[in-house]
Structure formats: C-alpha cells, structure tokens
Design an enzyme around this catalytic site. Structure first.
Site, PDB file in Angstrom:
ATOM      1  N   ASP A   1      -7.463  -4.802   9.247  1.00 39.99           N
ATOM      2  CA  ASP A   1      -7.012  -3.615   8.530  1.00 39.99           C
ATOM      3  C   ASP A   1      -6.916  -3.807   7.031  1.00 39.99           C
ATOM      4  OD1 ASP A   1      -4.913  -5.303   8.451  1.00 39.99           O
ATOM      5  OD2 ASP A   1      -3.505  -3.990   9.474  1.00 39.99           O
TER       6      ASP A   1
ATOM      7  N   GLU B   1       0.822  -1.211   0.000  1.00 37.46           N
ATOM      8  CA  GLU B   1       0.000   0.000   0.000  1.00 37.46           C
ATOM      9  C   GLU B   1       0.854   1.258   0.000  1.00 37.46           C
ATOM     10  OE1 GLU B   1      -3.661  -1.751   2.677  1.00 37.46           O
ATOM     11  OE2 GLU B   1      -1.941  -0.867   3.680  1.00 37.46           O
TER      12      GLU B   1
END
Lengths: 347, 347
Positions: A233, A62
């Site tokens: 998450d 990410e």
C-alpha cells in the site's frame, strides 16, 4: 443561544470500542460494507484525489480527503513498520467528517480501529463480486493487526468459515487463531505460505514490511483463485510476484493512487485494470470464469473512510457514545474574534 | 508502562485563550514572528506542497501539510464568507503536529485563533523587510476578524502606532477601534478607502468577500507604499487592481500556491515574484528604494502553521495548558488490535 457552535463531537478509542462492542463486530463489518457499497454506487458524485503523502526514512504520514458535495471527510494515517519495536502501532489513524455548506467539522474520531474495520469490509465487498461462488476456505498470510478483521468480514459477507493461517512469526498466527476462537471458524496453522495455500479458494495477503517482498510466487497461484492483496500500500511495498499480476484480472479502488501504491506499481502504467466501483455499480462484470484469477489490489481509498465516518456519526449519536471538544472559536459576534480573546483576558 | 501512548495533547479554544492571555498578545505575536523567521531561514529543509483544496458553492475546505523531516504538521481550514449570517466564523481551523519518526500525533490544537495570530505575525515579519523604514501610519481596509491582530503585530514588530480604518460596514471599524483601545494607537475612522489611504505608509487589505473585488485602485497607491494584501487567498478572490501589481515589486510565500490563490492570479504565470523567505534569509534585498511600491501577496502557507504549532507545543507544556485525548489505539501487544477490541467487549 442553545447551539454550541464551538463543540465538535469526538469518538475516542474507548468510545469506539464500546460502539463496536454494542453492535457486534460482524454486524458492524456488514453495516460498513453496506455503507461503502452505497457510496461506491454513486462514485462519480465524489471529489477524488490521490492521498497526500509525506515519506520519511521510517515511514509515511498521509492525508486522505474526499467529498460528495454534502459532507467532506479526511483521514490522517501513518505507516511505520518499525513502530512495533517500541510498543507503538504500525498504523494509527484519526479522521474528521465536516459539513460542506459551512466547512465546520461535525465529528473527530479515532480511526485506527475504524480503518481496520473498513479495510476488511471493503475486501469482503470486493470478494462478494470476485471470489468463486460458495468459497468457504481462505488462506490468510500475514497475521498482524488486520488479520482477524479480514477473517470476520469474509465470514459476515461471504460465509467463509475455514482459515489457513501463515505468518513469518508463528506467535502471530497462534494469537490470531486464539482471538478468533468462538467465532465458528475451522482454523489451520500452517508452516509456510505454500502450505497455507492448499485448498484455499481465496488468499488474503496482509503483511507489513516496507519492502518489495514476494509473499506469493507464481507457482502458488492456481486457477480460480481470488487474491485479496491488502498489505502492498505504498511505493516500494508490494507482496506479489509480477507474474501473478500478469495472469490476473486486476480490480482497484482509484487507479491514479493504486498505480503509485499498489501491487500494480510493478506493471507498466497503461496495464489494464478495472475500477471496483464499476463492478459494485453493475457497470462491469465481476468474476466471469471459474478458472479466472481475480485480484483485488487493495490500498485503501478516501471514500471508504468517508463511508465509515458517516456510519460512525450516526451510530455514535444513536448510542450516545461521544464526547464534545471545544475545538472551534465561537465569538458572540462572528467577526469579533479579537474581542473574544480580549474579554477572556479580562475575566 | 508509564508512557500513555494512546494520549495526544489537546489545546482547546479556551486553553488557547488562556495561553495567549498569559503571554500577552503582542509578546505572543513577536514570539510567533520569531519562530516563523527561524523556519523561513531554513525554508529549503521543508517538504512543500500547495494546499489541498475542496471547493464548493459556499466556500472551501483546505488541508495544509508540511514537514522539516523531524516534525510534520497539517492544518484544516475552511473559508465560508456566508457563515457569519448564521453566527459562524468565516474561517475556522484546527491542526496537528506530529513526530515524523513514528508518525504519531503529538498535539491537536484549535487554530482559528492561532491562524489569526500567525497570519498577522507573518505580515509584520514581511513588512520589517519591505515597509519604508520608520513607517508608523497604516491604513487598515477590511476591519473583520483579522484586523486587530494585524494592527498589534505591526505595532509589536515595527512600532506602527497610527491606524486609519475603513470597512464597508462602519460598525466593524468602530468595533476594531474599540477593541484596540488602550493599546496606544492613534486611530482614525475613515469614510472611504481613499480617505483611509491619506498619509498611510503601509496599507493592509483584509476583506473577506469571495469575489474579485477592487479594494484598491491604481490612483490610490502612491510611491513608497508597502501593501500588505491579506484578504485575497483563493481562486477568484482578489482585492487589488492588476495595474497596482504591475507597478509593485511582489513578494510571496510559496509561488506555486500564490499563483493560484493570491493577487498574482490576475497576472501571467511567468510574472516575476520574489519568495519572502529569500529576503528573510538575506539572499535577496527587501525594500531597495524609497519610491518603490512593495507588495506582500499573503495567502498563508503551511510552514507558518508548522512554526505556530511548534511554538504552541512548547508554550502549552510550559504553562500546563492542555488536555489529553484518547485518540490512538494502544493495545498491550502492538500487533494485537483485535485482541484489544475483544477484551474491551468482555469487560
């Protein structure tokens, strides 16, 4: 020319450990929480975007950018639960802080350690507003890389000094307890998540499986509890039974991101949540009722990394703990990039 | 343990100049074009996303990620036209190549020079398919940091050996010509863009103003021309009069990005364009007609950076031209990040 425009400050893992060591872990956590709090109070000043994720069979990579118009920061972070099998970290990270006026990077830093610190600092900041006043006993379920940081942040900010540890791997709990020796905790090693919950006023879940697991079931959650859910998450990775979510007042960092990645991915997209920054900024009450169940659905947001990098940039300079990388081409004449290359060949 | 999991290979600006110097600039451009061509042929294998841009009054900072499922790459790049006033580069960049299986970075590199090379290599690759066969004369309008790289890429791939230079700053044209001495070009310095166009079979526009400028007007573009429009690369920054676009067959890298950033931001969102990769892969013809006007509306796409970083990763190792950065925390026991920090303090 005394400016070295080609050089970017670099904080390595070794430098980071020296910086945190010189501060002390608890003071560093408190300083980070203070920096995050200040940035949450001016939340509306930031450019915000959900992180840019590249998913694969084994994990996710990410990029998390944000900017306040003066500084820009981004973090690169991976999440690969299988990594520990061959000695790698589940999560590693590095990040960059830049000057918006020129676009030039100011600092490149390791962020594996810094992320662990800022995640714990954010959790404790949330709990300052959401946990029962005077709470001192925390259940800590999932005793991996994040666990000691959470414990110390809750101690530094809230005075939590009783821990009840549980992990599916008892060795992880034992190591967590050993690492926390000398920090003034009363620590119980528990044989089950249910046992860990006994007497806890706060529960922190920080497990790492990339799956919809049910670490907490509804019957384990009594009135007045504050839940600090750290492990869920990414899409398909949650820790709490949805019935718990329906009984809780839910606080999140950035709703567009949390609805994809957090515990609330299990709920309808219009389920009411409160943005944590509004609580920090005094725009919305935190805990309102001693019997209320509060949930911080933590997924980690770019502004927290921004705050952490800004703190680090100052601290690294103060301590002189950085190297300099020859990262940016700096021709004598700025438009003459080719000439620089040409002259280097003739040397 | 002989693996040093904490270390990431780093190619500095100085190392990059040595690597390119050892290859030679034209062979490096040809090798990059070949790597980009191979990746364009397998375009559908890549995760693609428009770049993530943070705009400010003075410029833009962008992140450009992509992945083929085996490797992941991203580039950080800024664009700040005012930077040259205080000796900085308009565009600087750095990037990272990672292993998708573990999420671990494999290479961090300067990419200011590498971006200049890959941009020129991509332009020449497009022109191989789009320029009039046998074209040898190119007008080069905008003689800044990108100009010499464009000239040499067109020479290496197409045999272009006549250049007609124009820049609003005559000193820029003179420097470009001086830098290209000895590379076998016949170079004309021109007093206007119109003059530069005389006899040109290809025109490359590479100006840097952050504005909708009109470098080329419709009457300057005759039949059979190939236009390589490099400078228009963000919202509000274009170089060509829209009438030219309407007379051209337009080739682009990634339409969702080019419609925002390229020359075609001046056209309706449904205006027909062809993806360059389809031409490279043989799915769509390139130039079809000697009188046709072809336009490569170049904005730069993440896959080109991916190709460049993969080429560099091999070349840096082959030449031994890299350093190693202590970027990733690597505790003896992967779940014991805190223990690593603790032991460092006790040393």
């Amino acid at each position: 020319m005394d400016r070295k425009l080609n050089l970017v400050r670099f904080v390595s893992v070794d430098r980071m450990m020296r910086i945190i060591g010189a501060c002390g872990i608890e003071p560093a956590l408190a300083a980070l929480a203070s920096e995050i709090e200040a940035d949450f109070r001016r939340w509306e000043r930031f450019d915000k975007t959900a992180r840019v994720a590249a998913h694969s069979r084994t994990g996710v990579i990410e990029l998390m950018p944000t900017s306040d118009g003066e500084h820009y920061a981004f973090k690169y972070v991976n999440g690969h639960p299988g990594n520990t099998r061959d000695g790698r970290q589940t999560v590693t990270a590095f990040g960059v802080l830049s000057d918006v006026a020129t676009g030039y990077p100011l600092l490149l830093s390791e962020m594996t350690i810094l992320t662990a610190l800022r995640t714990a600092a954010t959790s404790a900041l949330a709990a300052l507003h959401l946990a029962p006043p005077g709470a001192r006993c925390m259940a800590l379920i999932g005793n991996g890389a994040q666990s000691e940081f959470q414990a110390l942040a809750f101690k530094a900010l809230l005075g939590v000094d009783r821990l009840r540890l549980y992990d599916i791997d008892p060795a992880a709990s034992a190591r967590c307890a050993a690492n926390l020796t000398g920090y003034g905790f009363d620590i119980a090693l528990c044989a089950s998540a249910e046992a860990a919950m006994l007497g806890a006023e706060i529960v922190t879940t920080a497990t790492a499986d990339k799956a919809n697991a049910t670490i907490l079931t509804d019957n384990m959650v009594g009135p007045g509890l504050h839940i600090n859910a750290v492990g869920g998450d990414c899409p398909g990775k949650t820790e709490l039974h949805p019935d718990i979510l329906r009984r809780s007042e839910i606080f999140v960092e950035y709703p567009p991101q949390t609805r994809i990645e957090g515990e609330i991915q299990q709920l309808p997209a219009d389920h009411s949540v409160t943005e944590l920054w509004r609580v920090v900024a005094g725009q919305h009450p935190g805990r309102r009722d001693p019997r209320q169940i509060t949930l911080f659905d933590s997924v980690g947001f770019a502004i927290e990394d921004f705050s952490a990098l800004r703190w680090l940039a100052k601290e690294a300079v103060r301590q002189g703990e950085y190297d300099e990388l020859d990262l940016l081409a700096d021709p004598d004449e700025p438009r003459d990039l080719f000439g620089m290359l040409l002259r280097a060949q003739q040397l």
